[in-house]
Write an enzyme that holds these catalytic residues in place. Structure first.
Site, PDB file in Angstrom:
ATOM      1  N   ARG A 234     -14.912  -0.857   0.095  1.00  0.00           N
ATOM      2  CA  ARG A 234     -15.188  -2.112  -0.593  1.00  0.00           C
ATOM      3  C   ARG A 234     -16.317  -1.901  -1.588  1.00  0.00           C
ATOM      4  NH1 ARG A 234     -10.922  -3.374   0.762  1.00  0.00           N
ATOM      5  NH2 ARG A 234     -10.207  -5.208   1.940  1.00  0.00           N
ATOM      6  N   GLU A 263     -15.020  -7.370  -8.535  1.00  0.00           N
ATOM      7  CA  GLU A 263     -13.676  -7.157  -9.093  1.00  0.00           C
ATOM      8  C   GLU A 263     -12.820  -8.422  -9.129  1.00  0.00           C
ATOM      9  OE1 GLU A 263     -10.886  -5.385  -5.599  1.00  0.00           O
ATOM     10  OE2 GLU A 263     -12.534  -4.085  -6.179  1.00  0.00           O
ATOM     11  N   HIS A 295      -8.128  -0.448  -7.617  1.00  0.00           N
ATOM     12  CA  HIS A 295      -7.864  -0.917  -6.248  1.00  0.00           C
ATOM     13  C   HIS A 295      -6.393  -0.700  -5.871  1.00  0.00           C
ATOM     14  CE1 HIS A 295      -9.516  -3.859  -3.035  1.00  0.00           C
ATOM     15  NE2 HIS A 295      -8.569  -3.111  -2.497  1.00  0.00           N
TER      16      HIS A 295
END
Length: 335
Positions: A234, A263, A295
């Site tokens: 993360r 993000e 991601h």
């Protein structure tokens, strides 16, 4: 069961439809869940969300007022969900554990190799018909010390992979894994010691109150000169301002990441025409020793199939009144 699927992306819809096979009434919308879009869930029994959706207390209260009873996540991480609040107001939450530990571990290794051997730069130069090697000198991973921060499902796989590369593996976690210690000669050490001794550090732990910004100026200052940091967990575990400073002053040799702490609203979108307003993200992307992917460490066909299977399983359990093994009850997850 009527289910509203938030943040639905074209590449995952077909998997969800196939596994569902008409059992539940699924409606897909591209909008992310937040205080504004929560009203879209009126008339639905359940919603399905992704890791960047906002399931904070205010949003959960809106959903409850609308009659929503269940929330199933298409992700392992649930730091975006106020689980305690959900339980208090009577909402049931389930997540998708174990859907892609190999996908994320493999992506981690790919990022490590690409950053270390400057593969992105090499490809760009060749496309300009530049075949010089001056800027492409890397190092061998064999014989290096690799630090694994978090030896859960993903971290354990990485231990095995880097051990096979011929690396000395250090680890840090709340609990030691004796199997890894006995079979892969893993040495558990404090995080600062791990950072001080490692040539490569991989972050594979959940984002919690304790891990938020744990990689900051203090840890960067003790790292080996030229060390590489890889983050497929993360974004909020790394303090972006500090990692940029460490990269600029040479305390950190390179940063490869699949995540970014701010993000939400940027990732999973094509911002090519509109651009992005986040100056910190722009600065991070522009650094020559940074490799950032959007991601997508989880994004394999196998993982998408397992996410869909778990999502429909969670919904089936609730509809049939069965116990759901993925229901959240404050437990700490391990990546």
């Amino acid at each position: 069961m009527k289910v509203l699927v938030y943040s639905a992306k074209d590449f995952e819809i077909e998997y969800l439809k196939k596994v569902n096979d008409g059992k539940h009434n699924l409606k897909f919308v591209p909008e992310a869940l937040n205080t504004t879009t929560a009203v879209m869930a009126a008339g639905f029994d359940a919603i399905c969300i992704f890791s960047n959706d906002d399931a904070s207390l205010v949003v959960l209260e809106i959903l409850q007022d609308l009659g929503v009873k269940y929330i199933t996540l298409r992700s392992t991480g649930y730091n975006n969900v106020s689980v305690k609040s959900a339980k208090r107001i009577g909402l049931k939450i389930a997540y998708a554990p174990e859907y892609s530990p190999h996908a994320i571990a493999e992506h981690t290794v790919g990022l490590t190799l690409a950053l270390n051997r400057k593969l992105i730069l090499a490809n760009a130069q060749v496309h300009q018909y530049n075949f010089m090697l001056d800027n492409l000198i890397g190092t061998e991973i064999f014989g290096k010390t690799v630090g694994i921060f978090g030896t859960g499902r993903i971290g354990s796989i990485l231990v095995k992979i880097f051990h096979a590369f011929g690396c000395k593996v250090l680890a840090n976690d709340i609990e030691r894994n004796q199997y890894l210690e006995n079979h892969y000669e893993v040495e558990y050490v404090p995080l600062e010691v791990l950072c001080r001794r490692s040539d490569i550090i991989s972050i594979n732990t959940p984002l919690t109150y304790e891990t938020h910004h744990v990689f900051n100026e203090t840890l960067f200052s003790v790292m080996k000169k030229g060390a590489l940091l890889v983050n497929t967990a993360r974004g909020g575990i790394v303090k972006t301002n500090d990692v940029i400073t460490a990269l600029k002053n040479g305390n950190l040799g390179g940063y490869a990441t699949d995540v970014y702490e701010q993000e939400r609203g940027v990732f999973f979108k094509d911002n090519g025409k509109s651009g992005i307003a986040d100056e910190l993200l722009k600065e991070l992307i522009d650094l020559p020793n940074v490799l950032l992917t959007p991601h997508h460490a989880f994004a394999t066909k196998e993982a998408l199939e397992r996410i869909a299977e778990t999502t429909i399983y969670n919904l089936d359990c609730w509809e049939e009144g069965r116990s759901c093994k993925n229901e959240l009850e404050f437990q700490t997850i391990t990546l």
